[in-house]
Enzyme design. Structure first.
Site, PDB file in Angstrom:
ATOM      1  N   CYS A 116      -9.316  -0.187   3.529  1.00  0.00           N
ATOM      2  CA  CYS A 116      -8.948  -0.148   2.108  1.00  0.00           C
ATOM      3  C   CYS A 116      -8.548  -1.535   1.607  1.00  0.00           C
ATOM      4  O   CYS A 116      -9.070  -2.002   0.581  1.00  0.00           O
ATOM      5  CB  CYS A 116      -7.846   0.874   1.865  1.00  0.00           C
ATOM      6  SG  CYS A 116      -6.339   0.646   2.833  1.00  0.00           S
ATOM      7  N   TRP A 117      -7.664  -2.222   2.313  1.00  0.00           N
ATOM      8  CA  TRP A 117      -7.223  -3.538   1.861  1.00  0.00           C
ATOM      9  C   TRP A 117      -8.361  -4.555   1.806  1.00  0.00           C
ATOM     10  O   TRP A 117      -8.453  -5.323   0.832  1.00  0.00           O
ATOM     11  CB  TRP A 117      -6.093  -4.061   2.755  1.00  0.00           C
ATOM     12  CG  TRP A 117      -4.761  -3.440   2.503  1.00  0.00           C
ATOM     13  CD1 TRP A 117      -4.115  -2.520   3.285  1.00  0.00           C
ATOM     14  CD2 TRP A 117      -3.876  -3.688   1.403  1.00  0.00           C
ATOM     15  NE1 TRP A 117      -2.904  -2.180   2.739  1.00  0.00           N
ATOM     16  CE2 TRP A 117      -2.736  -2.895   1.591  1.00  0.00           C
ATOM     17  CE3 TRP A 117      -3.961  -4.514   0.275  1.00  0.00           C
ATOM     18  CZ2 TRP A 117      -1.672  -2.893   0.690  1.00  0.00           C
ATOM     19  CZ3 TRP A 117      -2.898  -4.525  -0.619  1.00  0.00           C
ATOM     20  CH2 TRP A 117      -1.768  -3.717  -0.413  1.00  0.00           C
TER      21      TRP A 117
END
Length: 316
Positions: A116-117
């Protein structure tokens, strides 16, 4: 014939989200291992080898084990763990990363779902390096905030037990050795890892990431309009893109800069802010850490691999 899909780790946060998105599909047959057999290697091997596509929602070591259990040359794999994101022979599952990335995913036997990051950073920085507006040796900082669901079942339980008493802004990875750093460096085209300072907020899902840029030291200083145009052109080139770029605006604040604004969608929205007189800029990304940041990306990759419209089962 319906494609058989096996979610190895379907009881976890990402697995449950993927299954929910696929539940009504008539072009798929979801095959599920009995609960009592989920940790039995022989039973898992049977399901993995029966599947047309196996989606791994497991810790890194277990994901590697699952791949090793596949003995045929027909089961295709989407791995949602970080085990294979820079591994040789694995396609990186950020379909909008480059204009041909969707085709690479569609043809792949093995696809590593992105973290996600990393997606917010890659979307912000890669187009600028590719366009020659940032050098690959630029020093990049990266920070932001994500909902606590990104930490998995343990963190979810801790935050929900604490309720309003939970930390509303909890920095972590303060040893600067986060496991996403190799992935970030590889796919941003940076020569060195960014300075990454993530934060967890006291809300369930959604994230907002920030790449601040001090441009004054560059040999050629780009304007905000140039930064925005490079990012907008990069993502406009991808068909059916879930990445959108907000208009370049001179704002001090905006209500849409809310980490939860795109929850329950597969969108990732980029915002460019700049002060040309100061030679400073910031690229912000808003998206759902459980959507485009995890399960939504996995479903998008599955669609590409099966040759169906990549928006199927995904809320835009």
């Amino acid at each position: 014939m319906a494609a058989r899909v096996f979610i190895d780790g379907e009881a976890g946060t990402t697995g449950l989200q993927i299954r929910e998105r696929l539940a009504m599909r008539r072009d798929l047959e979801l095959i599920s291992i009995p609960e009592e057999s989920r940790k039995d290697p022989a039973a898992r091997a049977d399901y993995l080898n029966r599947a047309d596509v196996a989606i791994l929602c497991l810790p890194d070591a277990a994901a590697r084990e699952s791949v090793a259990l596949i003995e045929n040359d027909t089961t295709r794999v989407i791995d949602a763990s970080s085990a294979h994101r820079i591994a040789e022979g694995w396609a990186y599952g950020f379909a909008e990363m480059d204009v041909d990335q969707g085709d690479i995913i569609a043809a792949a036997m093995r696809v590593a779902n992105p973290g996600c990051w990393p997606q917010g950073l890659i979307a912000s920085v890669r187009p600028l390096i590719a366009a020659g507006l940032l050098p690959a040796d630029v020093n990049v900082s990266y920070h932001g905030i994500s909902g606590y669901s990104g930490g998995g079942k343990g963190m979810i339980a801790d935050y929900e037990a604490a309720g309003n008493a939970a930390n509303v802004f909890a920095p972590y990875a303060l040893g600067f050795n986060h496991k996403h750093l190799p992935e970030m460096t590889e796919y941003t085209l940076l020569e060195a890892a960014p300075l990454f300072t993530p934060t967890v907020g006291n809300y369930y899902k959604g994230m907002l990431t920030v790449v601040p840029l001090n441009l004054a030291g560059l040999a050629s200083v780009p304007t905000g309009a140039q930064l925005h145009a490079a990012i907008a052109d990069h993502f406009a080139a991808s068909s059916d893109s879930f990445v959108e770029v907000a208009p370049l605006q001179d704002l001090e604040r905006a209500d849409e800069l809310d980490p939860q604004a795109l929850n329950d969608t597969n969108k990732l929205r980029l915002h460019v802010f700049a002060n040309d007189a100061r030679a400073q800029a910031a690229i912000l990304a808003v998206y759902d850490n459980l959507g485009k940041g995890a399960s939504g990306a996995a479903v998008q990759n599955l669609n590409l691999m099966l040759g169906v419209d990549q928006t199927t089962s995904l809320a835009a």
